[in-house]
Scaffold this motif. Sequence first.
Motif, short mmCIF file in Angstrom:
data_model
loop_
_atom_site.label_atom_id
_atom_site.label_comp_id
_atom_site.label_asym_id
_atom_site.label_seq_id
_atom_site.Cartn_x
_atom_site.Cartn_y
_atom_site.Cartn_z
N THR A 39 0.82 -1.22 0.00
CA THR A 39 0.00 0.00 0.00
C THR A 39 0.85 1.27 0.00
O THR A 39 0.37 2.34 -0.41
N VAL A 40 2.08 1.17 0.44
CA VAL A 40 2.95 2.35 0.47
C VAL A 40 3.20 2.89 -0.92
O VAL A 40 3.26 4.11 -1.13
N LYS A 41 3.30 1.98 -1.92
CA LYS A 41 3.53 2.42 -3.29
C LYS A 41 2.37 3.26 -3.81
O LYS A 41 2.55 4.26 -4.49
N TYR A 42 1.14 2.84 -3.47
CA TYR A 42 -0.03 3.60 -3.90
C TYR A 42 -0.12 4.93 -3.15
O TYR A 42 -0.53 5.94 -3.72
N LEU A 43 0.28 4.90 -1.89
CA LEU A 43 0.25 6.13 -1.10
C LEU A 43 1.25 7.16 -1.63
O LEU A 43 0.99 8.37 -1.56
N TYR A 44 2.35 6.68 -2.16
CA TYR A 44 3.33 7.59 -2.77
C TYR A 44 2.68 8.37 -3.92
O TYR A 44 2.83 9.60 -4.02
N VAL A 45 1.95 7.65 -4.76
CA VAL A 45 1.31 8.28 -5.91
C VAL A 45 0.22 9.26 -5.45
O VAL A 45 0.13 10.39 -5.92
N ILE A 46 -0.59 8.81 -4.51
CA ILE A 46 -1.68 9.67 -4.00
C ILE A 46 -1.11 10.91 -3.31
O ILE A 46 -1.60 12.03 -3.50
#
Length: 304
Positions: free
Chosen positions: A170-177
């Motif tokens: 989920t950290v990868k998606y949070l980076y984008v968001i």
Amino acid sequence: MSKKKGNKDNKDKNISEKIESAQKSAQETVQEAVEVTKSETAESTKPEAAEAPVEVTKTETPPEDDEPAVPLTRGQKFFKVFDKFGDLFVLNIYFIVTCIPIITIGAAFTALYTVTNKMVNDKEGAIKDEYFKAFKANLKQGIAIWLIDLVVFYAMYLQYAYIILNDNQTVKYLYVILGFEFIVFAFAFPLQWPMVARYENTVWNLIRNSFIFALTNLGTWFRMFYIWLFPVVLYFLNMKIFVYTWFLWALILTSLFAYICSIFLVKFYDKLENPEKVQEETEELKKMKKMNKDMQKNKKSARR
């Protein structure tokens, strides 16, 4: 012989009578002509009040600003700049005082930009009256926009803290968001308060418009973003600088930065409010540049 003489005398009398009558008639005609001319001149010299009444409208006297500006001496320029710094000092104190409740920071920024926009155009009145009038007028809207900004900023902080403390998918998606949120926030925030200070609109429309206008006026946005972000980056890299300069923010730096931003905002406001005028100026600049290029080409060809 006596008859002939009598006839001649009669003829002479008749001729003399005719001459006298002709002279009298000529004199009468001359007198009539003189009287006519006198009457005409008398009629022509009648006052205008005899004519039909005309509605008179008051014409406004041209403002003093339209008069040709007198060049200032060096001493006058110095005192003008010194007076401007004095106003910024007083304005900065009002801003710091009204920011103490924290929740009113948005209204304080709005009032700050309201006054600095007028100072750039030399239209400010009493600093205290102008500031607190704008502060009261934009209090509710300033608080609402500031609370939205705090919520967004706090959400971004929580995401950043989660990214640092965790290492999962989920950290990868949070980076984008988080990156997307930061870009939107960075574009919308610098122009929010100038927009609130200048225009009347709803809260969401002001936030949306500040983001759109930032994208369409990247030069103005970048200058304002750089002015406010540079000290933050500088203090993040070296906290000692903040320790030595924090009091300057309480004295003059905040109002000074807002004044510099207002200088850049003059063209921004003109572009929004007078697009035709700006378009004409840009076309004239293009023509001038084209003429200069043609002249340079002609000079080069003549040298060859």
